[in-house]
Write a protein that holds these residues in place. Structure first.
Motif, PDB file in Angstrom:
ATOM      1  N   CYS A   1      18.208  -0.925 -10.518  1.00  0.00           N
ATOM      2  CA  CYS A   1      18.240   0.366  -9.821  1.00  0.00           C
ATOM      3  C   CYS A   1      17.685   1.482 -10.699  1.00  0.00           C
ATOM      4  CB  CYS A   1      19.670   0.695  -9.404  1.00  0.00           C
ATOM      5  SG  CYS A   1      20.348  -0.419  -8.152  1.00  0.00           S
ATOM      6  N   VAL A   2      18.070   1.479 -11.966  1.00  0.00           N
ATOM      7  CA  VAL A   2      17.571   2.512 -12.884  1.00  0.00           C
ATOM      8  C   VAL A   2      16.065   2.371 -13.073  1.00  0.00           C
ATOM      9  CG1 VAL A   2      17.685   3.374 -15.252  1.00  0.00           C
ATOM     10  CG2 VAL A   2      19.786   2.775 -14.041  1.00  0.00           C
ATOM     11  N   LEU A   3      15.588   1.145 -13.201  1.00  0.00           N
ATOM     12  CA  LEU A   3      14.153   0.928 -13.350  1.00  0.00           C
ATOM     13  C   LEU A   3      13.399   1.340 -12.094  1.00  0.00           C
ATOM     14  CD1 LEU A   3      14.147  -2.524 -15.188  1.00  0.00           C
ATOM     15  CD2 LEU A   3      13.869  -0.246 -16.182  1.00  0.00           C
ATOM     16  N   MET A   4      13.919   0.954 -10.939  1.00  0.00           N
ATOM     17  CA  MET A   4      13.275   1.319  -9.678  1.00  0.00           C
ATOM     18  C   MET A   4      13.186   2.833  -9.524  1.00  0.00           C
ATOM     19  SD  MET A   4      11.875   0.360  -6.808  1.00  0.00           S
ATOM     20  CE  MET A   4      12.300  -1.380  -6.656  1.00  0.00           C
ATOM     21  N   ALA A   5      14.267   3.514  -9.890  1.00  0.00           N
ATOM     22  CA  ALA A   5      14.300   4.972  -9.738  1.00  0.00           C
ATOM     23  C   ALA A   5      13.379   5.663 -10.733  1.00  0.00           C
ATOM     24  CB  ALA A   5      15.728   5.475  -9.895  1.00  0.00           C
ATOM     25  N   THR A   6      13.554   5.367 -12.032  1.00  0.00           N
ATOM     26  CA  THR A   6      12.829   6.124 -13.053  1.00  0.00           C
ATOM     27  C   THR A   6      11.352   5.766 -13.121  1.00  0.00           C
ATOM     28  OG1 THR A   6      13.420   4.527 -14.789  1.00  0.00           O
ATOM     29  CG2 THR A   6      14.907   6.406 -14.450  1.00  0.00           C
ATOM     30  N   GLN A   7      11.017   4.508 -12.800  1.00  0.00           N
ATOM     31  CA  GLN A   7       9.633   4.068 -12.958  1.00  0.00           C
ATOM     32  C   GLN A   7       8.850   4.034 -11.646  1.00  0.00           C
ATOM     33  OE1 GLN A   7       8.703   3.555 -16.322  1.00  0.00           O
ATOM     34  NE2 GLN A   7      10.734   4.503 -16.335  1.00  0.00           N
ATOM     35  N   HIS A   8       9.512   4.244 -10.537  1.00  0.00           N
ATOM     36  CA  HIS A   8       8.809   4.196  -9.256  1.00  0.00           C
ATOM     37  C   HIS A   8       9.178   5.371  -8.354  1.00  0.00           C
ATOM     38  CE1 HIS A   8       6.692   2.491  -5.853  1.00  0.00           C
ATOM     39  NE2 HIS A   8       7.800   2.502  -5.122  1.00  0.00           N
ATOM     40  N   LEU A   9      10.418   5.418  -7.894  1.00  0.00           N
ATOM     41  CA  LEU A   9      10.806   6.434  -6.909  1.00  0.00           C
ATOM     42  C   LEU A   9      10.729   7.847  -7.477  1.00  0.00           C
ATOM     43  CD1 LEU A   9      13.916   4.604  -5.401  1.00  0.00           C
ATOM     44  CD2 LEU A   9      11.640   4.790  -4.362  1.00  0.00           C
TER      45      LEU A   9
ATOM     46  N   ARG B   1       9.126   8.662 -10.534  1.00  0.00           N
ATOM     47  CA  ARG B   1       8.235   8.625 -11.694  1.00  0.00           C
ATOM     48  C   ARG B   1       7.525   9.956 -11.949  1.00  0.00           C
ATOM     49  NH1 ARG B   1       5.927   5.564  -7.668  1.00  0.00           N
ATOM     50  NH2 ARG B   1       3.869   6.217  -6.896  1.00  0.00           N
ATOM     51  N   ASP B   2       7.310  10.755 -10.903  1.00  0.00           N
ATOM     52  CA  ASP B   2       6.615  12.027 -11.087  1.00  0.00           C
ATOM     53  C   ASP B   2       7.547  13.148 -11.550  1.00  0.00           C
ATOM     54  OD1 ASP B   2       4.190  10.901 -10.289  1.00  0.00           O
ATOM     55  OD2 ASP B   2       4.594  11.315  -8.170  1.00  0.00           O
ATOM     56  N   ALA B   3       8.839  12.945 -11.382  1.00  0.00           N
ATOM     57  CA  ALA B   3       9.827  13.950 -11.794  1.00  0.00           C
ATOM     58  C   ALA B   3      11.109  13.223 -12.170  1.00  0.00           C
ATOM     59  CB  ALA B   3      10.082  14.956 -10.668  1.00  0.00           C
ATOM     60  N   PRO B   4      11.198  12.700 -13.396  1.00  0.00           N
ATOM     61  CA  PRO B   4      12.356  11.886 -13.787  1.00  0.00           C
ATOM     62  C   PRO B   4      13.643  12.692 -13.829  1.00  0.00           C
ATOM     63  CG  PRO B   4      10.950  12.349 -15.674  1.00  0.00           C
ATOM     64  CD  PRO B   4      10.210  12.826 -14.466  1.00  0.00           C
ATOM     65  N   PRO B   5      14.777  12.008 -13.748  1.00  0.00           N
ATOM     66  CA  PRO B   5      16.067  12.709 -13.772  1.00  0.00           C
ATOM     67  C   PRO B   5      16.372  13.291 -15.136  1.00  0.00           C
ATOM     68  CG  PRO B   5      16.412  10.340 -13.835  1.00  0.00           C
ATOM     69  CD  PRO B   5      14.938  10.546 -13.608  1.00  0.00           C
ATOM     70  N   ALA B   6      17.132  14.383 -15.121  1.00  0.00           N
ATOM     71  CA  ALA B   6      17.595  14.955 -16.378  1.00  0.00           C
ATOM     72  C   ALA B   6      18.695  14.093 -16.987  1.00  0.00           C
ATOM     73  CB  ALA B   6      18.113  16.373 -16.145  1.00  0.00           C
TER      74      ALA B   6
ATOM     75  N   MET C   1      14.691   3.829 -21.023  1.00  0.00           N
ATOM     76  CA  MET C   1      13.696   4.643 -20.321  1.00  0.00           C
ATOM     77  C   MET C   1      13.692   6.095 -20.800  1.00  0.00           C
ATOM     78  SD  MET C   1      12.171   2.534 -18.306  1.00  0.00           S
ATOM     79  CE  MET C   1      12.421   1.246 -19.549  1.00  0.00           C
ATOM     80  N   ASN C   2      14.388   6.358 -21.906  1.00  0.00           N
ATOM     81  CA  ASN C   2      14.419   7.693 -22.525  1.00  0.00           C
ATOM     82  C   ASN C   2      15.046   8.757 -21.633  1.00  0.00           C
ATOM     83  OD1 ASN C   2      13.093   6.937 -25.021  1.00  0.00           O
ATOM     84  ND2 ASN C   2      11.197   6.811 -23.828  1.00  0.00           N
ATOM     85  N   VAL C   3      16.059   8.362 -20.888  1.00  0.00           N
ATOM     86  CA  VAL C   3      16.809   9.296 -20.042  1.00  0.00           C
ATOM     87  C   VAL C   3      18.267   9.295 -20.506  1.00  0.00           C
ATOM     88  CG1 VAL C   3      17.525   9.902 -17.706  1.00  0.00           C
ATOM     89  CG2 VAL C   3      15.285   8.846 -18.083  1.00  0.00           C
ATOM     90  N   PRO C   4      18.866  10.439 -20.805  1.00  0.00           N
ATOM     91  CA  PRO C   4      20.287  10.478 -21.178  1.00  0.00           C
ATOM     92  C   PRO C   4      21.163   9.943 -20.042  1.00  0.00           C
ATOM     93  CG  PRO C   4      19.207  12.581 -21.634  1.00  0.00           C
ATOM     94  CD  PRO C   4      18.251  11.777 -20.821  1.00  0.00           C
TER      95      PRO C   4
END
Length: 262
Positions: free
Chosen positions: A76-84, A86-91, A122-125
């Motif tokens: 889920c984290v990979l799908m979100a950060t790298q696809h859904l 990807r243009d504006a990652p979560p803080a 994925m370098n997201v806190p």
């Protein structure tokens, strides 16, 4: 008033329909401008950091910024950060709220923590949140609901790199009984064994159910997560993805006659 986070990603290991995720959504909307939910279609407890590499992963849109994924919390984290996203990652990635504590040895197996650790890759806190309870008593969700918003703001507002995540456990008590916060380390020694129950299917082929057997009585050090919960504190443990034992490196290199670059 503290500024809201720009964008957060919510996930869990109890599944898209879990009560804890619904409560975390309520909390996230209080602390963030934009909330994304990308969570497993079904319960993935105990999946740790596992990623689906040998089968396809399906992602089903349930609504605006709301998705169910056929795989693990890490998927889920990979799908979100790298696809859904990807243009504006979560803080920040918020994982939970898990139904039950994630402390001591269970941290290694937890899908809740697995999602948080994958966020670090994925370098997201990330913050993992769990609500302890005593079966068969009801889960005291009100404790997490009361204290999580301010705690998330405080953790996200301070100095914080992407090399660690926070493991937060709320004690199994009513909100008014909480004594405070405790920064603590992950305990060790709470898994007493594994029960393996053998059964036969309708074609007379064996299958097995695994279940951990826990015994927390031997974990008594004052600085552990378990002891913090015993004192009715919110247990906060900073955890790193790296598992190097720097204290052993020099001695091991000397014993093995191995190089140890400075």
């Amino acid at each position: 008033m503290t500024a809201k986070l720009s964008r957060v990603l919510l996930t869990n290991d109890d599944g898209i329909d879990a009560d804890g995720l619904a409560h975390l959504t309520t909390i996230a909307r209080d602390v963030a401008e934009e909330v994304w939910i990308v969570a497993p279609e079904r319960d993935q407890s105990g999946s740790s950091h596992s990623v689906s590499l040998h089968e396809p992963v399906r992602c089903r849109r349930l609504g605006d910024r709301h998705y169910a994924v056929s795989g693990t919390p890490s998927d889920c984290v990979l799908m979100a950060t790298q696809h859904l996203m990807r243009d504006a990652p979560p803080a920040v990635v918020l994982s939970g709220i898990n139904r039950g504590a994630n402390v001591s040895d269970s941290v290694a197996y937890s899908g809740t923590l697995g999602a948080a650790m994958t966020a670090l890759v994925m370098n997201v806190p990330a913050i993992a949140l769990s609500q302890a309870f005593h079966s068969p008593e009801p889960v005291p969700w009100g404790t997490a609901l009361r204290y999580a918003p301010a705690l998330i703001r405080d953790l996200a507002g301070g100095p914080w790199g992407t090399d660690l995540c926070f493991n937060v456990n709320f004690p199994a008590i009513a909100p008014d009984a909480v004594s405070g916060r405790a920064v603590c380390r992950q305990g060790r020694g709470s898994i007493a064994g594994v029960r393996i129950e053998a059964r036969m299917d309708t074609r007379d082929k064996p299958y097995y159910w695994f279940a951990f057997q826990h015994d927390y009585s031997g974990v008594t050090a004052a600085d552990t997560d378990i002891e913090a919960l015993r004192r009715n504190h919110i247990a906060i443990s900073p955890l790193r993805l790296e598992r190097n034992d720097e204290t052993l490196e020099a001695a091991l290199a000397e014993r093995l006659g191995a190089e140890r670059p400075a």
